[in-house]
Design a protein around this motif. Structure first.
Motif, mmCIF file in Angstrom:
data_model
loop_
_atom_site.group_PDB
_atom_site.id
_atom_site.type_symbol
_atom_site.label_atom_id
_atom_site.label_comp_id
_atom_site.label_asym_id
_atom_site.label_seq_id
_atom_site.Cartn_x
_atom_site.Cartn_y
_atom_site.Cartn_z
ATOM 1 N N GLY A 197 0.801 -1.222 0.000
ATOM 2 C CA GLY A 197 0.000 0.000 0.000
ATOM 3 C C GLY A 197 0.832 1.269 0.000
ATOM 4 N N ILE A 198 2.090 1.190 0.440
ATOM 5 C CA ILE A 198 2.966 2.369 0.408
ATOM 6 C C ILE A 198 4.057 2.219 -0.655
ATOM 7 N N GLY A 199 3.857 1.255 -1.569
ATOM 8 C CA GLY A 199 4.743 1.143 -2.724
ATOM 9 C C GLY A 199 5.927 0.229 -2.582
ATOM 10 N N ILE A 200 5.970 -0.612 -1.550
ATOM 11 C CA ILE A 200 7.077 -1.546 -1.359
ATOM 12 C C ILE A 200 6.622 -2.945 -1.770
ATOM 13 N N PRO A 201 7.231 -3.535 -2.803
ATOM 14 C CA PRO A 201 6.871 -4.906 -3.172
ATOM 15 C C PRO A 201 7.153 -5.856 -2.012
ATOM 16 N N ALA A 202 6.185 -6.721 -1.711
ATOM 17 C CA ALA A 202 6.337 -7.619 -0.571
ATOM 18 C C ALA A 202 5.658 -8.940 -0.862
ATOM 19 N N GLY A 203 6.246 -10.026 -0.366
ATOM 20 C CA GLY A 203 5.708 -11.357 -0.588
ATOM 21 C C GLY A 203 5.698 -12.193 0.670
ATOM 22 N N TYR A 204 5.094 -13.355 0.547
ATOM 23 C CA TYR A 204 4.847 -14.281 1.646
ATOM 24 C C TYR A 204 5.929 -15.362 1.648
ATOM 25 N N VAL A 205 6.424 -15.689 2.825
ATOM 26 C CA VAL A 205 7.408 -16.760 2.983
ATOM 27 C C VAL A 205 6.824 -17.805 3.920
ATOM 28 N N SER A 206 6.801 -19.052 3.483
ATOM 29 C CA SER A 206 6.441 -20.146 4.387
ATOM 30 C C SER A 206 7.700 -20.915 4.733
ATOM 31 N N GLY A 207 7.724 -21.469 5.930
ATOM 32 C CA GLY A 207 8.919 -22.205 6.323
ATOM 33 C C GLY A 207 8.812 -22.761 7.715
ATOM 34 N N TYR A 208 9.959 -23.032 8.280
ATOM 35 C CA TYR A 208 10.065 -23.570 9.632
ATOM 36 C C TYR A 208 10.849 -22.592 10.501
#
Length: 295
Positions: A197-208
């Motif tokens: 929403g403020i212009g920073i590309p961001a993604g989801y990380v799944s892991g342990y």
């Protein structure tokens, strides 16, 4: 740090299923110097009639399998050994937010690690004015993108209460944010929405995530769990910064990456379809065991 990882995901059915097809994404990734998959084995029960091991668009290891005969349960078991090191200083070279927008506009890369895949809304990440206002309230003049990620992530951790009973896997991020209660999946989706929403590309990380028992107490077998956190693009030179909003910390050698995606829908541990009547009961057990317990 070297870890041995054991995961079991199982479903028991009230009535026998006549067939089923499933897709699983639970094997730790091999990410070069930062994370090396030394060895890994995924076992399925009952033995499927079809199994296809592949790598998806984002580079995640997935297994597609089908069980054609009658069965009362499905079990997925992973054993893996992973060598994990903390990333270097990812804040070096981070761009200011206005320069980040220009760099994103100039980006012509459409590969799996390109930031262009991580800036728009996605199935689990809405355009939510309340989240955007929250994110903007944490930004100070002169902040670069890495500083903004940490500032918003820390503020979100302080504003939220971890509550495993407040949400389900299908709870919308906007609802979890309005409640200010949720689990790591909710924290991660909310932070992604705030940053996009403020212009920073961001993604989801799944892991342990390696968890440490209370001082003087033994580590409980099966007590660890799969975890979720966020990575955000801070510019061509800085690259991706990983932040864990649930625990208010930059992801480190305790975070073992399984998969990258735009949101949870890209990387669920297991999904599938069944021909079955009646309900089902699920079980999950995770152990993240450092080979040097004193570390």
């Amino acid at each position: 740090m070297i870890y041995d990882i054991r995961l079991t995901i199982a479903y028991d059915y009230a009535g026998a299923a006549s067939s089923g097809r499933h897709l699983v994404c639970v094997m730790p990734r091999d990410l070069g110097p930062e994370q090396r998959l030394v060895a890994g084995l995924l076992r399925l029960h009952p033995l499927p009639g079809q199994r296809h091991d592949r790598t998806d668009f984002f580079g995640n290891a997935t297994v597609d399998f089908a069980i054609d005969g009658s069965h009362n349960a499905v079990e997925v078991a992973v054993t893996a050994r992973v060598e994990r090191h903390a990333a270097g200083d990812m804040s070096a070279g981070a761009l200011s937010l206005d320069r980040l927008a220009a760099a994103l506009s100039d980006c012509r890369d459409m590969g799996p690690d390109s930031p262009v895949h991580y800036i728009a809304t996605s199935s689990r990440v809405p355009h939510d004015p309340a989240m955007i206002r929250f994110a903007r309230s944490q930004i100070s003049p002169g902040m670069d993108a890495a500083q903004a990620v940490v500032a918003v992530g820390r503020a979100l951790c302080a504003a939220m209460t971890f509550d495993a009973k407040a949400t389900t896997v299908d709870t919308p991020a906007s609802e979890a944010f309005a409640k200010r209660h949720g689990v790591c999946q909710d924290y991660s989706h909310i932070l992604i929405a705030c940053l996009r929403g403020i212009g920073i590309p961001a993604g989801y990380v799944s892991g342990y995530l390696r968890t440490r028992p209370p001082k003087g107490k033994p580590r409980l077998e099966g007590a660890d769990a799969m975890h979720a956190w966020v990575r955000a693009w801070c510019g061509p030179q800085a690259g991706w910064l990983a932040f864990d909003p649930t625990n208010d910390r930059i992801a480190d050698a305790s975070h073992i990456v399984v998969a990258y995606g735009r949101d949870y829908d890209d990387v669920p541990p297991i999904r599938g379809i069944l021909r079955v009547t009646g309900g089902q009961r699920s079980r999950q057990s995770v152990d993240v065991i450092p080979l040097d317990e004193g570390a």
